[in-house]
Every structure is written in C-alpha cells, then in structure tokens.
Design an enzyme around this catalytic site. Structure first.
Site, PDB file in Angstrom:
ATOM      1  N   ASP A  94      -2.283   0.402   5.043  1.00  0.00           N
ATOM      2  CA  ASP A  94      -2.602  -0.567   3.823  1.00  0.00           C
ATOM      3  C   ASP A  94      -1.248  -0.831   3.400  1.00  0.00           C
ATOM      4  O   ASP A  94      -0.334  -0.352   3.519  1.00  0.00           O
ATOM      5  CB  ASP A  94      -3.208   0.726   2.847  1.00  0.00           C
ATOM      6  CG  ASP A  94      -3.117   0.164   1.593  1.00  0.00           C
ATOM      7  OD1 ASP A  94      -3.865  -0.890   1.013  1.00  0.00           O
ATOM      8  OD2 ASP A  94      -2.528   0.884   0.639  1.00  0.00           O
TER       9      ASP A  94
ATOM     10  N   ASP B 186      -3.821   4.689   0.382  1.00  0.00           N
ATOM     11  CA  ASP B 186      -3.550   5.345  -0.761  1.00  0.00           C
ATOM     12  C   ASP B 186      -4.817   4.924  -1.855  1.00  0.00           C
ATOM     13  O   ASP B 186      -5.194   5.774  -2.777  1.00  0.00           O
ATOM     14  CB  ASP B 186      -2.290   4.860  -1.514  1.00  0.00           C
ATOM     15  CG  ASP B 186      -2.401   3.435  -1.939  1.00  0.00           C
ATOM     16  OD1 ASP B 186      -2.752   2.525  -1.257  1.00  0.00           O
ATOM     17  OD2 ASP B 186      -1.770   3.359  -3.162  1.00  0.00           O
TER      18      ASP B 186
HETATM   19  N1  LIG Z   1      -6.364  -3.446 -11.852  1.00  0.00           N
HETATM   20  C1  LIG Z   1      -6.171  -4.574 -11.446  1.00  0.00           C
HETATM   21  N2  LIG Z   1      -5.504  -5.403 -11.967  1.00  0.00           N
HETATM   22  C2  LIG Z   1      -4.914  -6.819 -11.620  1.00  0.00           C
HETATM   23  N3  LIG Z   1      -5.439  -7.220 -10.360  1.00  0.00           N
HETATM   24  C3  LIG Z   1      -6.211  -6.313  -9.476  1.00  0.00           C
HETATM   25  C4  LIG Z   1      -6.376  -5.082 -10.066  1.00  0.00           C
HETATM   26  N4  LIG Z   1      -7.258  -4.268  -8.930  1.00  0.00           N
HETATM   27  C5  LIG Z   1      -7.069  -5.234  -8.106  1.00  0.00           C
HETATM   28  N5  LIG Z   1      -6.641  -6.359  -8.264  1.00  0.00           N
HETATM   29  C6  LIG Z   1      -6.591  -7.712  -7.421  1.00  0.00           C
HETATM   30  O1  LIG Z   1      -7.152  -7.493  -6.399  1.00  0.00           O
HETATM   31  C7  LIG Z   1      -6.366  -7.531  -5.056  1.00  0.00           C
HETATM   32  C8  LIG Z   1      -6.926  -6.374  -4.038  1.00  0.00           C
HETATM   33  O2  LIG Z   1      -6.905  -5.296  -4.391  1.00  0.00           O
HETATM   34  P1  LIG Z   1      -7.033  -4.117  -3.453  1.00  0.00           P
HETATM   35  O3  LIG Z   1      -6.881  -2.643  -4.328  1.00  0.00           O
HETATM   36  O4  LIG Z   1      -8.038  -4.167  -2.754  1.00  0.00           O
HETATM   37  O5  LIG Z   1      -5.805  -4.134  -2.597  1.00  0.00           O
HETATM   38  P2  LIG Z   1      -4.187  -3.753  -3.011  1.00  0.00           P
HETATM   39  O6  LIG Z   1      -4.015  -2.601  -3.492  1.00  0.00           O
HETATM   40  O7  LIG Z   1      -3.687  -4.845  -3.602  1.00  0.00           O
HETATM   41  O8  LIG Z   1      -3.674  -3.926  -1.468  1.00  0.00           O
HETATM   42  P3  LIG Z   1      -3.763  -2.740  -0.377  1.00  0.00           P
HETATM   43  O9  LIG Z   1      -5.042  -3.121  -0.051  1.00  0.00           O
HETATM   44  O10 LIG Z   1      -2.636  -3.267   0.684  1.00  0.00           O
HETATM   45  O11 LIG Z   1      -3.502  -1.433  -0.966  1.00  0.00           O
HETATM   46  C9  LIG Z   1      -4.867  -7.052  -5.480  1.00  0.00           C
HETATM   47  O12 LIG Z   1      -4.173  -7.652  -4.675  1.00  0.00           O
HETATM   48  C10 LIG Z   1      -4.956  -7.810  -6.790  1.00  0.00           C
HETATM   49  O13 LIG Z   1      -4.537  -9.126  -6.876  1.00  0.00           O
HETATM   50 ZN   LIG Z   2      -2.942   0.449  -1.248  1.00  0.00          ZN
END
Ligand SMILES: Nc1ncnc2c1ncn2[C@@H]1O[C@H](COP(=O)(O)OP(=O)(O)OP(=O)(O)O)[C@@H](O)[C@H]1O
Ligand SMILES: [Zn+2]
Length: 877
Positions: free
Chosen positions: A424, A627
């Site tokens: 991830d 994570d």
């Molecule tokens: N709490 C939040 N505030 C703002 N944007 C959010 C929030 N949660 C998710 N997002 C948006 O949704 C997207 C996807 O979130 P997700 O948690 O699926 O992946 P990530 O944590 O960004 O990436 P990865 O999958 O690599 O961990 C994020 O890149 C962000 O743009």
């Molecule tokens: Zn992540």
C-alpha cells in the site's frame, strides 16, 4: 485530538484482540473478575511435555481442579499456562497435580533464566554412575548386575509417565522404551537395557535444556513489565494489575513503562526495542504514546494509562506468540497424522516379528526378539514430530525479537513461499505524514476560517493520515477543531469522509467524493505541485474548497523493495491515492522510477482485493503490506497480510497475518528470508529424522539389530532436531545484510543517541540532543549526494507525459503528471455531472536544477543516471 483518537483506536484494538478463550474456559476476563477473585496467569515449565500427546493429559489433570479456569499447553517450549484463581488453588497445588503424573513441572519465575543450567535429575546421574561401574564387568563379572541396577535406577520417571499415558489409553515413547528395556533385560542384555535408559533420559534432559533456552526468549517479552507502579498524584505504590484506565503513573529514568498510555508530563528517551526490535531510543514528549515493557532511559515521565495491564500491547503480543505455538502448520498436521499410524503399525510389526518365529517354531529365537525390540524403539516418531514445531517456535521467537509478530506456523511457511509483494502506499511506502502545500477557498460561499473550522472538526474524527495533516494545518492557522459539533460522521473508503455541522452536509476527499457529492462545473487549478494528492471540500453540493498535500517515502522503503527484488520477488504498489501521488512515490524510490514493477492507483478497498486475487493467480503466493482500514480486506485476502503495527489501524492489525511492530518496512524482506530459512530448517529436520529411522530399520532388516543404535537414532535425532532448529534464533547474516545501508544508518543513529545520552549523563543537561531522525538522514529515500563533482548546478529538462484521461474520469487539477510506466487505473468513478474539463495528451516539461539538499526536496523530481543526485524544480511549463 490525537490523544482521544488514539484512545478510540486503542479501545477498538482491545475489542478486537480480546484474550483468547482457552480450552475449558467459556468466558472472558470480565466475568471472572466480577465473580470475586482475580484470575492469575501462571507459567509452568513442564519438562514431561514432549509430544502433542501430553497435551490431553495435562488438560485432564488440571481442568477439573476447582479454581482453574483455563489451561494452555505449548509443546515446543514445554510450557503450560494456567489461568487460575490463586485464592482457590495455589501454584504448589498445580505443580503437585502435574508431578504426580511424572510431568516434572516447576513454576517459571518471571525474568529468570528459566531452567537453563539445571542439573540432570538424580535418576539420570545414578543410572549413569551405575552404568559406568558396570563397564568393568569384564574384570569382575558380578559387576554386570550393576547394569541391571542402572536400568532400574533410571526407570522410575519413565515408568511414571508411561503409566500416566496408559491411563488415557495412549502408548507413548516412555512405554515403548520401557518395553525395550524389559525385553533387553529378559534376553540377558543388561548393558543394553541400561544404555537405553541412560541415553534416553540424558537426551530428554538435554532437549529440555535446549527448549528452555529457547523459551527464555519468550519469557523476556513479558518480564520487562514491572509488577508494581507508582501513582503520580499520590506516590502510592500499587500492583500493575490494579491500575485503571485513565490513572496517571510516574515512570522514572531507568524504569520500564508499566502500562500502555499517553505521556502527559515530562520528557525522556524511551528504548522500545523490546516491542519493535528497533534499537535506538525514541524521544517522548506529551502527548506521545508509550507502551508497557519499553524502557524509560533518561528522564521522568508521567503516563496516563489507556489500557489495563492485561490488555497492553505487550500482553497481546505475548498472547499471539502463545496462540501461534498452538496453531499447527500444514506440515505439522501432515506429520502428526502420519505419526498417528506409524506408531501402531510399527508396534504391530514388532509384535509379529517376535511372535511369528515362536509360532512357526524357528530355531533361533533371540535375533528375532532383538529385531522386534529395535522395531519397538523405532516406533516412536519423536524427532519427526518435533521437527516442525520447534523450528516454527524458534523462528516465531526470532521474528518477535526483530519486531515482526507472525500469527502462526502456517503463516511462517507461507512467508517462505512468497513470489509477489504488494505494498500500500500511504503509511507503508510513504511515512503517512502529509504536508499541506495549498489550501484554497473555492467560490465565495465561505470564508477560509469557516472552511478550516469545518475541515478540521470533521477530520479530527478520522484516523486517515491526511486527517492529521489537515487538523495540524488548521491549528497552525489558529483554528481549533471542534469535533463535538460534528454529527453524522461517515467514512467512504477510498474516497474520503463526510459529516454534518450546523445542518450543512460537508464532504472531504478525492475526486470520487467530489463526483458523489457535488454539482460543480469547474475544478480549481491547484498550481504547480506535481505528484501531490488533491483534496476537495464540498458543502451542500457546492465545491467550496480544495487543497493539495503530499508525503515522502519512509526510510528503508527503497532498500526493502530492492531486497525483495533481489530475492526474486515481484513488487507491486496498490494505492487508493491518485496516480500522480503513486508515480511520485515510485520516483522517490529510485531505480529511475522503475523500483516497483507494477503500480495500481485510485483503488477502492474492493479493487485491492480483486488485484490481490489477480496477483495470486498470475504470479503465485502474494504478500500484502498495508496500514489503513482500506487495506484490511486485501490483507485478509493475501496469502500473507502484513500490517504496520503501532502506527497502523486496528482493523489492519486484526485482519493481517503478521504485524510489523515498528514502521520499518525492511522487516518485510527480513521476514520473508526468515520464512525461507524456517522452511529449509524444517526440511532438513524431517530428512534427518526420517533418514536416521530408515538407517536403523535397514540395519535391522540386514540382520544387524543394534538396540543402543536404535535408541541413539531416536533420542539423538530428537536432540539434533532441537539444536538445529535453535540455529534459527541466531541472527542470520542475510537478515542483517538485507538493507545493509539502513543498518549502517541505524548504527549511526544508535551511536548518536548513545552519545547524547552519555553527554546528558555527564553534564546533567540534555544539551544538544540529536534525535534518531538526524542520525538517519543518510538513509532517506533519496540518496544523499555523494561525490561533490556531481553536485555542480546544471539544468536538466525532464519530460513527463501528462496523464491522459482514462475512460472519462475527472482529471483532477489537470496538471498532475506521471513519470512512471505502467500506471493503471482499475476503476473510474462515475463521471461527475460535467465537473471536469477534459485533458488531452500533453507533455509537460519541468526545468530543474541539481541541488544537494540531501533529503529530497518536496518538489524535486529526480532521475537516476542523469548526473544529478537531486534537483530542484525551477518552473513547470
Ligand atoms: N480523511 C480523509 N480526508 C481527506 N481525504 C481522504 C480522507 N480519507 C480518504 N481520503 C481520500 O481518499 C483517497 C483514498 O483513500 P484511501 O484511504 O483508500 O487510500 P490512501 O490511504 O490515500 O492510500 P493507500 O491506499 O496507499 O494507503 C485518499 O488519497 C484521499 O484523497
Ligand atoms: Zn495506507
């Protein structure tokens, strides 16, 4: 806010990681506590536990005792764990109950070196001395009776155990050996009989010693936790099990932290190596989290507890290690089921070999009987049965010491088979510490202060790494979040979050959430932050704000990926973040932007699961490291799901098969290497034990039945298997070599921290303490510029193909670029109602200049092999 959030998370972890219900116990701790007495967990070293056959015996002996709630038997480490009410049943009572059946139990003292160094029992010594004296029989024939005495002297422990086993209609190794001893004595081979007893009990003793040495490591996990604590307010000393959640305890320099909690006062460096395997101290200031069992090195801290002692992380870790020992792996199940048929088959064979010549009236009966005895001795598959669990136990212990918690032998075996590693991005490859580049109001519906207030209040309810950054950003603009004003908080995995404030519904997230919630027509231009993630704020259907933010790769991520590739493992990124952000991380990882072999971006949790399934089908056993909450389903779907322990989400930790207690991703290749080593060790163990048995049987079949050789082959291979497995406990050079760079960095960090500690100790003041971060800067993702001649300013133009619109997806800022090959988008959000201006194929050029800022500047795309270690973006075109 971080504190309260972490608390919530802690609660969730507690909920998810409730103590396992052991056989015999039907309910959780709470019930036990309510009914009066406190349950206590007593660890016993039980030398008599040598095969899984004894498990049932121990359970049958202890569970009927009043006051005993649950019994857990760990065969590999010969440990019995008893949950009992000390008021109703004492330690000595339990020990006596086990010893009556000849199980040689003793209570393990905390922190003690367990039983290592213990002398052999009087039986072994007596039998040895008599056997030695009997060797002089050729000089003085009556001495040969001493051999019989030697056999008798050593036999009682065997007899006791054999009788206990017979009581539950089991034929155990002790009974087999005794039968052989009796047979040899009946045939007049007194020396042979004595040799069997002596060899067998000596080997048993040595084996127990070796196992004890191994399990000492496990005891040390828990032994670091102090038994009493000092309450900060009153100075009162209370037992650690009586400390309630929310109490403030004082931890002085040189003391171990007694319970998990938040630092509320003071400051200190804490050595977390017992938990994370990370050997340099971590500075702690309020409101940092500290964990039970870690060592407060040099200052006073007051800690507000966030968990009960029995629910502390180290206690959970210990439970996991215990459970892991009890879970039997594929190989082990196979061996155990074979062993079930092997013993009776060989015993029947031995019986017929002894009886047939008698029935058929063959001339010489003695060689047949000897052959039968050899078969009888060979009927115990002890070494084979031990070959897997001891190796697994040692490998799991080694893993725990390096800060990787593996939840069972099966997982360990799968780790050794991994062909693909999927990562991830946010929080795994990158640090998950975002910095905000821009934060704009869009339109004139709201003021910036209002917008920040909304965003920080809603985000303070989220545990996403971006949320922390946004809340901190608002604070830096003097706007405090008010989470209590938010109602109807919702998480849209892979998209963002929403909540209601004063009757307005506000959405925060990526383009998907924009598509879901807005009726906007234009998307703001976010300026020149290439590779940043873009976020949007929508209020009641109107786009009211936009922001861009990015984070950097973790120390060691690049090395970890290189290591995995050198081990022949395919590396893949699966991220919910934008393609541009994925490409930026890829670029930071080096290798000319080709570090990871595949990138998949803008994934929903379900897409991650589908891709993991695809990878499994396409490339073989797949490991997934993640994570976030959004990773949990993919972690569960992978052959081995690895979560980022202390920093990751509780959901990820729960569904994963293994957990990295520190955020050092270099532990991933190390764990795979350990898995491979464990598999090799098991393979060698199995072949040695099968080989030895086969050799003895072949010898017997060739009319050379040597009884003592059969005994030696049996107990000797047992010992060999144990000792060979214990090699797994030693740090392997390949594991140290894995990521040699960061290891060197860690050494520097360690020595820096140590130096600062020494300085602090000598002049009494902290002085200019250098944190580990300073020491480790050379191992940042972006290589530190080395050769000065390479740092001469030169202008490089990097051509980056602009990302094309895929299937009508929103193009975000319209300026995001991607430099990496194979960037794919698995799914597209439903095209928002005309919210995006479409983008054509373009090339975007960046004019950059080399610079030597060492740690890759945020805006500096870097291309390997261009004579420029690092570069600064001058302008975008
Ligand atoms: N709490 C939040 N505030 C703002 N944007 C959010 C929030 N949660 C998710 N997002 C948006 O949704 C997207 C996807 O979130 P997700 O948690 O699926 O992946 P990530 O944590 O960004 O990436 P990865 O999958 O690599 O961990 C994020 O890149 C962000 O743009
Ligand atoms: Zn992540």
């Amino acid at each position: 806010m971080a504190g309260s959030l972490r608390e919530e998370e802690e609660e969730e972890r507690e909920r998810l990681l409730l103590p396992p219900v052991a056989p015999g116990g039907e309910d959780g701790d709470d019930d036990g506590r309510k009914t009066g007495g406190k349950w206590e967990k007593t660890y016993l070293d039980v030398l008599g536990v040598c095969c899984s056959a004894e498990v049932a015996l121990v359970e049958r002996l202890l569970t009927p005792i009043h006051g005993v709630r649950a019994v857990t038997v760990l065969v590999p480490s010969r440990t019995v764990i008893v949950h009992h009410d000390p008021a109703a049943v004492s330690h000595s009572h339990i020990v006596k109950a086990l010893n009556r059946a000849g199980l040689e139990a003793s209570v393990r003292s905390y922190g003690g070196g367990v039983v290592a160094g213990r002398w052999p029992s009087a039986y072994v010594l007596g039998s040895g001395a008599l056997l030695l004296a009997s060797l002089f029989a050729p000089l003085l024939p009556p001495l040969r009776w001493l051999a019989l005495a030697a056999a008798c002297a050593g036999a009682p422990p065997l007899l006791r155990r054999a009788v206990a086993a017979a009581g539950r209609l089991a034929l155990d190794v002790n009974a087999l050996m005794l039968a052989a001893v009796a047979g040899a004595a009946a045939l007049g081979d007194f020396a042979e009989a004595a040799a069997i007893v002596f060899l067998f009990s000596t080997a048993e003793w040595l084996e127990a010693l070796a196992c004890a040495r191994a399990s000492a490591g496990m005891a040390s996990l828990m032994s670091a936790v102090p038994k009493t604590v000092v309450l900060a307010e009153t100075g009162q000393v209370v037992g650690v099990r009586d400390v309630e959640v929310g109490a403030v305890v004082a931890v002085r320099a040189g003391e171990a932290v007694p319970v998990d909690g938040v630092v509320v006062d003071g400051q200190s460096d804490v050595d977390e190596s017992s938990l994370t395997g990370e050997s340099f101290p971590v500075p702690k200031l309020p409101p940092a989290l500290v964990w039970a069992g870690t060592m407060n090195l040099d200052g006073y801290i007051a800690v507000r507890t966030t968990a009960l002692a029995e629910n502390s992380t180290v206690a959970k870790m210990e439970r996991l290690v215990e459970e892991a020992q009890n879970s039997r792996s594929k190989t082990q199940r196979l061996i155990d089921s074979c062993a079930k048929y092997y013993t009776p088959a060989v015993v029947v064979l031995a019986g017929s070999v002894a009886l047939l010549p008698l029935l058929l009236g063959a001339g010489e009966v003695k060689p047949w009987l000897q052959l039968a005895l050899v078969l009888l001795v060979s009927a115990c598959p002890c070494a084979l049965v031990l070959s897997t669990p001891v190796a697994t136990f040692c490998a799991l212990l080694r893993a725990a010491r390096m800060g990787v918690l593996i939840k069972g032998g099966d997982i360990l075996e799968s780790l050794g088979e991994i062909r693909v590693a999927a990562f991830d991005k946010t929080g795994t490859i990158t640090k998950g510490e975002f910095s905000i580049h821009e934060f704009h109001v869009v339109g004139d519906k709201v003021e910036i202060t209002q917008l920040l207030h909304w965003v920080s209040s809603i985000e303070s309810k989220s545990s996403h790494p971006m949320a922390t950054a946004l809340v901190d950003y608002s604070r830096s603009k003097s706007i405090q979040p008010k989470p209590e004003t938010v109602t109807g908080f919702r998480i849209y995995p892979g998209e963002g979050i929403s909540g209601e404030i004063n009757g307005r519904r506000i959405f925060i997230g990526n383009r998907r959430i924009l598509a879901r919630s807005s009726r906007c027509s234009t998307v703001p231009d976010m300026g020149d932050h290439r590779g940043a993630s873009i976020g949007y704020v929508v209020c009641d259907g109107d786009l009211v704000g936009a922001f861009s933010l990015s984070d950097d790769c973790r120390t060691g991520a690049a090395e970890a990926i290189r290591e995995l590739r050198s081990m022949g493992i395919r590396t893949v990124m699966l991220t919910g973040d934008s393609r541009a952000a994925a490409a930026r991380a890829q670029e930071q990882l080096g290798l000319g932007g080709g570090a990871l072999e595949e990138l998949h971006a803008e994934l929903l949790p379900s897409d991650k699961v589908a891709l993991v399934g695809d990878l499994k089908a396409r490339a073989g056993p797949t490991l997934m490291v993640g994570d976030g909450m959004n990773d949990a389903p993919a972690l569960a779907a992978a052959d081995v799901g690895v979560s980022m322990g202390l920093s990751g989400s509780a959901a990820a930790m729960e569904t994963s098969h293994a957990t990295l207690m520190s955020s050092d991703v270099l532990r991933v290749p190390a764990a795979v290497a350990l898995g491979r080593r464990a598999r090799r060790t098991i393979a060698v163990n199995v072949s040695v034990s099968v080989g030895a048995k086969a050799a003895v049987l072949a010898l017997a079949a060739a009319w050379r039945p040597v009884l003592w050789a059969a005994v030696l082959a049996d107990v000797g291979t047992c010992l060999l298997v144990v000792l060979h497995s214990m090699l797994l406990l030693r740090e392997n050079e390949t594991e140290t070599r894995r990521g040699g760079g960061p290891e060197a960095c860690r050494a520097t960090a360690r020595s820096l921290a140590m130096r600062s500690q020494l300085a602090g100790a000598s002049d009494g003041a902290a002085g200019s303490v250098q944190g580990p971060g300073d020491g480790a800067e050379g191992c940042h993702c972006c290589p530190k510029p080395g050769n000065p001649s390479e740092q001469e300013p030169s202008v490089v133009v990097i051509d980056i193909p602009a990302e094309g619109d895929v299937g009508g997806c929103c193009g975000g800022s319209g300026k995001e670029g991607c430099a990496a090959p194979m960037v794919t988008t698995a799914t597209c959000a439903p095209a928002p109602r005309g919210c995006c201006t479409s983008k054509g194929e373009r090339r975007v050029s960046a004019r950059t200049e080399c610079c030597d800022n060492g740690v890759g500047a945020r805006d500096s795309p870097r291309k390997a092999g261009q004579g420029c270690k690092d570069s600064k973006v001058l302008f975008w075109r």
